[in-house]
Design an enzyme around this catalytic site. Structure first.
Site, PDB file in Angstrom:
ATOM      1  N   ASP A 211      19.186  65.870  33.085  1.00 48.50           N
ATOM      2  CA  ASP A 211      18.144  66.641  33.778  1.00 48.50           C
ATOM      3  C   ASP A 211      18.630  68.010  34.231  1.00 48.50           C
ATOM      4  O   ASP A 211      18.435  68.413  35.391  1.00 48.50           O
ATOM      5  CB  ASP A 211      17.623  65.842  34.976  1.00 48.50           C
ATOM      6  CG  ASP A 211      16.817  64.634  34.541  1.00 48.50           C
ATOM      7  OD1 ASP A 211      16.561  64.491  33.335  1.00 48.50           O
ATOM      8  OD2 ASP A 211      16.448  63.819  35.400  1.00 48.50           O
TER       9      ASP A 211
ATOM     10  N   ASN B  71      20.647  62.710  29.150  1.00 48.20           N
ATOM     11  CA  ASN B  71      19.406  62.140  29.656  1.00 48.20           C
ATOM     12  C   ASN B  71      18.299  63.188  29.736  1.00 48.20           C
ATOM     13  O   ASN B  71      18.428  64.172  30.471  1.00 48.20           O
ATOM     14  CB  ASN B  71      19.642  61.545  31.052  1.00 48.20           C
ATOM     15  CG  ASN B  71      18.354  61.059  31.696  1.00 48.20           C
ATOM     16  OD1 ASN B  71      17.689  60.175  31.173  1.00 48.20           O
ATOM     17  ND2 ASN B  71      17.995  61.651  32.832  1.00 48.20           N
ATOM     18  N   GLU B  72      17.249  62.966  28.972  1.00 47.81           N
ATOM     19  CA  GLU B  72      16.003  63.735  29.068  1.00 47.81           C
ATOM     20  C   GLU B  72      16.187  65.240  28.841  1.00 47.81           C
ATOM     21  O   GLU B  72      15.393  66.047  29.311  1.00 47.81           O
ATOM     22  CB  GLU B  72      15.341  63.499  30.434  1.00 47.81           C
ATOM     23  CG  GLU B  72      14.953  62.057  30.681  1.00 47.81           C
ATOM     24  CD  GLU B  72      14.402  61.797  32.066  1.00 47.81           C
ATOM     25  OE1 GLU B  72      13.556  60.891  32.203  1.00 47.81           O
ATOM     26  OE2 GLU B  72      14.822  62.489  33.019  1.00 47.81           O
ATOM     27  N   ILE B  73      17.219  65.614  28.107  1.00 47.48           N
ATOM     28  CA  ILE B  73      17.441  67.044  27.887  1.00 47.48           C
ATOM     29  C   ILE B  73      16.366  67.610  26.956  1.00 47.48           C
ATOM     30  O   ILE B  73      15.750  68.635  27.245  1.00 47.48           O
ATOM     31  CB  ILE B  73      18.846  67.300  27.314  1.00 47.48           C
ATOM     32  CG1 ILE B  73      19.924  66.585  28.159  1.00 47.48           C
ATOM     33  CG2 ILE B  73      19.115  68.790  27.241  1.00 47.48           C
ATOM     34  CD1 ILE B  73      20.027  67.049  29.576  1.00 47.48           C
TER      35      ILE B  73
ATOM     36  N   ASP C 119       9.353  58.033  27.271  1.00 49.37           N
ATOM     37  CA  ASP C 119       9.840  58.054  28.649  1.00 49.37           C
ATOM     38  C   ASP C 119       8.598  58.283  29.505  1.00 49.37           C
ATOM     39  O   ASP C 119       7.959  59.330  29.394  1.00 49.37           O
ATOM     40  CB  ASP C 119      10.852  59.201  28.778  1.00 49.37           C
ATOM     41  CG  ASP C 119      11.456  59.342  30.166  1.00 49.37           C
ATOM     42  OD1 ASP C 119      10.731  59.128  31.148  1.00 49.37           O
ATOM     43  OD2 ASP C 119      12.637  59.696  30.264  1.00 49.37           O
TER      44      ASP C 119
END
Length: 930
Positions: A440, A477-479, A560
């Site tokens: 993040d 994560n979630e890049i 997600d």
């Protein structure tokens, strides 16, 4: 120098690779001191440890009070002043002496004999320093000093430097401490929405003094790679090919002239030798020695995840010899033979013919078999890693397998897991989707940062590669799914620059490093992604990501999903349709028993300041100790979820009311997850061919409102019981569109062969009496469900049923079937029960079930029965004194049925007094005012 016995904490431990004559001193244990010149204070220290832990033990800070506070680092001098660890040692003379540190958190300068040795700036790397000359010239008792800097202060200093990279305003996500993205430290140490911001420092992993004579070698790291001949990371392996074993050892010491390597592979259970002999094609590169061998493809027994077969393991011993065949180094690792592959390839014509929607696959294949990944996301189990013990992780992983889970996503950004945690996963058959520690945020791409990351990646990929539980490497994560869209909105004209930086770090740097060190593991640049268009390993950007280049009606990648609008929590039309769900969830309160571990009695009410400040959803967004405004939003979401669907607790006793509210938030959370998991599992037979459900999150890092299904001390929330039930191999599930009234019932199976059976559909009122003519519903429906598939067995509309009173009706779905578990020879029976009410629980005309509970010392089981009415969400609760789980919980119990439930004790003692204090309640108790 003579070695004093009292200064050697522990001589060579069994896990340390060595040779005869080598001297290794494990620096773990007591005998260290922790000092602060700024405070003029010295206390006893330990290794491994972190500063907070030593200060707790020394009584400098109070552990209970400190754990309540949101920002301990702001209230204590920890992290603002250098912390120094000293260790007296008196060592014999050897030809070479090294200091080896498996993990220093994070910024240090190290001295030995008052001489500068080196510095560190990465929590995730192993460091080693040659101190041979320093020791030879040392005229006093040799002392190791490790000076730790404040990570928040150093991160801030980097951010203020003239050459620090900057990003558009509003893009970088600060939880508490800012600027975490500039440093290679556990990112959640700076705060996250489920945990504290302690920003600890210290030697968090073991450290050693290593001394060698002559040509002796010390093994720093080992990379064992088991793959099928011809296997390439991003392509499906050919299961008919022989196994290739690639053994690579990183050493300290002089590389021998013309080294040879031998290998012995033994069955870990029986000791029988699978293979032994010399490795071929031995090469030397830097301090690494590598060789290979080939093993017949059918010879090894395969390793399988939990529920798919046995976890067959082998002990592999690799020996390095010089040209005179003298053994210089030997290392033994436990491993298993398996292939694991993340299939992101385009949907084929054959798949289209089967009804699978176009696009690309996104699922895992184990030993050539597609399977349904059932599991959750694991976060750091403690704010301080030295407190994470093997026993604690064994208890947690027991809960994972008991919960019918076969995969955990090891979320970034915590820390790369210790080897003993991978060992436990190997034993229990838990696949570990692993990630590099980026989350993040957008990260720098200057040369120094990338060089630091490269060393981190290589070390950790090689370190854990031998574990058969390793399932995937993801870049972060979630890049791709979160950060790139955020920066595009913030700076549309500069977007291409940030995409280029993303690709430079996660594709051009990390991908080749992974592929160079393993052939057996797939790499995905981001946890949530639309997949790739093509791979060209010779290109500057070797993987072309799809990004938003998608086609309507086609499905790509994983999903997600978080939605805190509780008005649509059970509307499955709002759930994402994709190939795999890697994150989804909603937060809830922990139980009263868990709150009592951390909160004073006067603070045990829903909106107390302490409870609210421990709720970090939503985070403060900076260094504030009065985060009531943001916290109240998250507290309000839980409240709205309860009020929309469940009876509102209104107990006269404030503590009882607090407990009832905590339980109510858990009911909402569990039902919401159940609704989504059923939906995703049903997707296995839908056009999206959905083959994975990993909910957020497995466990807690402290006592607070979070998304966890297991509380900090190991107690299961309602969620983990419900997930355990809905993760069974064959399930029956109702799908209700409460807007149109349409009700569909599906049977879903994750077996690899078709399964058959019957589902009984029984309508009863809430007193337990059957409804006349079963309300027009067939009493029994036969089913056949395909492999990894789902089938609709019944469809109706509530308006078409002859239900006298919707508020006094419940449909009991009872499945009885037969099928074959993967890699078993005979079929077995499967049962599953579910239920449906045509109104939400808050609108039901509940009857007092008049629950009774008893315990049999002979059978060691509790018996629960309802004598007055249908018991919904029947909940057995246990007191302090033991930790474990009930065989079944949160179930529906009809009047006249005696249900026996056992308790699996994981810790503590199940005494007679403890048994007497076990209680049972139901949804009825949530609405009753005591």
């Amino acid at each position: 120098m003579h070695v004093k016995a009292e200064t050697v904490l522990a001589l060579l431990t069994p896990g340390l690779p060595s040779v005869v004559g080598q001297h290794v001193v494990d620096l773990s244990g007591d005998g260290w001191t922790l000092s602060s010149t700024a405070l003029d204070r010295t206390v006893p220290g330990h290794l491994p440890s972190q500063v907070h832990l030593d200060l707790f033990e020394a009584g400098v800070i109070n552990i209970t009070a400190s754990m309540i506070l949101t920002f301990v680092g702001l209230l204590m001098p920890i992290g603002r002043i250098p912390a120094t660890r000293l260790k007296a040692c008196d060592l014999e003379n050897f030809e070479s002496t090294w200091l080896v540190f498996d993990g220093l958190d994070t910024f240090t300068t190290i001295t030995f004999c008052d001489q500068h040795v080196g510095s560190t700036d990465n929590q995730f790397r192993q460091y080693h320093f040659d101190v041979s000359q320093i020791l030879k010239e040392c005229k006093q008792d040799p002392v190791i000093r490790i000076n730790f800097g404040s990570a928040p202060s150093i991160a801030n200093a980097i951010a203020k430097s003239p050459d620090a990279e900057e990003w558009p305003p509003g893009v970088q996500i600060t939880n508490e401490y800012p600027n975490r993205w500039y440093i290679r430290k556990e990112q959640s140490d700076f705060g996250w929405d489920w945990g504290p911001a302690f920003a600890p420092v210290g030697p968090w992993k073991p450290s050693y003094i290593v001394q060698n004579n002559h040509a002796e070698l010390y093994v720093l790291n080992t990379d064992l790679d088991f793959y099928r001949q011809g296997q390439i990371n991003y392509l499906p392996p050919d299961q008919s090919q022989p196994w290739i074993v690639n053994a690579s050892i990183d050493i300290l010491g002089p590389v021998p002239w013309k080294p040879s390597m031998s290998i012995e592979i033994k069955d870990a259970a029986t000791g029988s030798v699978l293979s032994s002999g010399l490795l071929q094609n031995v090469t030397v590169s830097g301090n690494s020695i590598t060789g290979t061998t080939t093993i017949d493809g059918d010879a090894p027994k395969l390793w399988w995840p939990s529920g798919m077969g046995e976890q067959n393991l082998y002990n592999v011993t690799v020996t390095v010899q010089n040209d005179k065949k003298k053994s210089l180094a030997k290392v033994t690792k436990r491993t298993g033979f398996r292939t694991i592959f993340l299939n992101q390839r385009n949907i084929t014509d054959d798949q289209l013919a089967q009804g699978i929607a176009p696009g690309a696959n996104w699922h895992f294949e184990i030993n050539g078999h597609a399977f349904y990944a059932k599991g959750s996301n694991i976060i750091p189990p403690d704010a301080f890693w030295p407190r994470v013990t093997q026993a604690r992780m064994a208890r947690l992983f027991d809960a994972v397998t008991a919960g019918n889970q076969n995969m955990l996503r090891v979320w970034a950004s915590g820390a790369y897991l210790h080897d003993f945690i991978y060992d436990l996963a190997d034993e229990k058959g838990i696949l570990l989707w692993s990630e590099f520690q980026f989350s993040d945020a957008l990260y720098p791409v200057n040369d120094a940062f990338l060089e630091n990351v490269a060393a981190e990646v290589v070390y950790n990929v090689r370190r854990v590669n031998h574990h058969p539980s390793l399932a995937l490497w993801a870049g972060g994560n979630e890049i791709e799914s979160l950060m790139l869209p955020m920066v595009k909105r913030a700076d549309p004209t500069g977007y291409s620059k940030y995409v280029g930086e993303y690709e430079k770090l996660y594709i051009s740097l990390i991908l080749p490093l992974v592929y160079e060190n393993t052939r057996s593991i797939t790499y995905s640049p981001s946890s949530t992604t639309e997949g790739y268009l093509y791979v060209n390993l010779s290109a500057p950007v070797p993987m072309a990501e799809r990004y938003s280049n998608t086609t309507p009606g086609s499905y790509y990648g994983d999903t997600d999903y978080y939605n805190y609008d509780t008005s649509v929590s059970f509307d499955y039309n709002h759930y994402p349709v994709g190939r795999f769900a890697n994150e989804f969830g909603f937060h809830s309160m922990p139980s009263l028993q868990t709150w009592q571990q951390a909160v004073d009695p006067e603070d045990l009410h829903f909106n107390s300041s302490v409870v609210m400040l421990r709720n970090h959803h939503y985070t403060a967004g900076g260094l504030f100790t009065d985060n009531f405004k943001n916290s109240s939003k998250g507290m309000g979401e839980m409240t709205m979820g309860v009020e929309a669907y469940y009876p509102i607790p209104s107990k006269s006793d404030s503590v009882a009311n607090f407990s009832a509210w905590c339980h109510a938030t858990q009911l909402f959370q569990a039902d919401m997850y159940k609704s989504q998991i059923q939906f995703y599992r049903r997707g296995s037979g839908m056009p999206e061919r959905q083959l994975g459900s990993l909910y957020w999150q497995l466990e807690d890092i402290w006592q607070a409102p979070t998304w966890a299904g297991i509380e900090y001390d190991g107690r299961w929330k309602v969620l983990h019981y419900v997930a355990r039930d809905i993760y069974q191999p064959i399930i029956v599930s109702p799908f209700w569109n409460y807007t149109t009234g349409r009700l569909e019932v599906y049977v879903t199976s994750d077996l690899w062969e078709p399964a058959q059976g019957t589902v009984n559909l029984t309508w009863v009122d809430l007193s337990g009496k059957t409804i006349a003519n079963n309300a027009g519903t067939p009493e029994t429906v036969n089913f056949t469900v395909g492999a990894l598939n789902t089938t609709n067995i019944y469809t109706t509309n509530i308006s078409e049923l002859s239900l006298p009173d919707l508020k006094d009706s419940i449909l009991i779905l009872s499945l009885s079937g037969e099928g074959r578990l993967p890699n078993t020879s005979s079929k077995k029976a499967f049962v599953h029960q579910n239920h449906f009410t045509p109104v939400f629980p808050k609108d039901l005309s509940l009857k007092d079930p008049k629950l009774e509970i008893s315990y049999s010392p002979e059978s060691r089981k509790f018996t629960v029965q309802a004598t007055g009415g249908v018991s919904l969400y029947t909940w057995l609760d246990y007191p302090a004194g033991a930790v474990g789980y009930f065989e079944e919980n949160a179930f529906v119990l009809l009047p006249g049925v005696q249900k026996e439930v056992s308790f699996a004790a994981q810790e503590g003692n199940v005494t007679d007094d403890w048994v007497r204090r076990v209680t049972v309640q139901s949804l009825w108790d949530q609405k009753v005012r005591d």
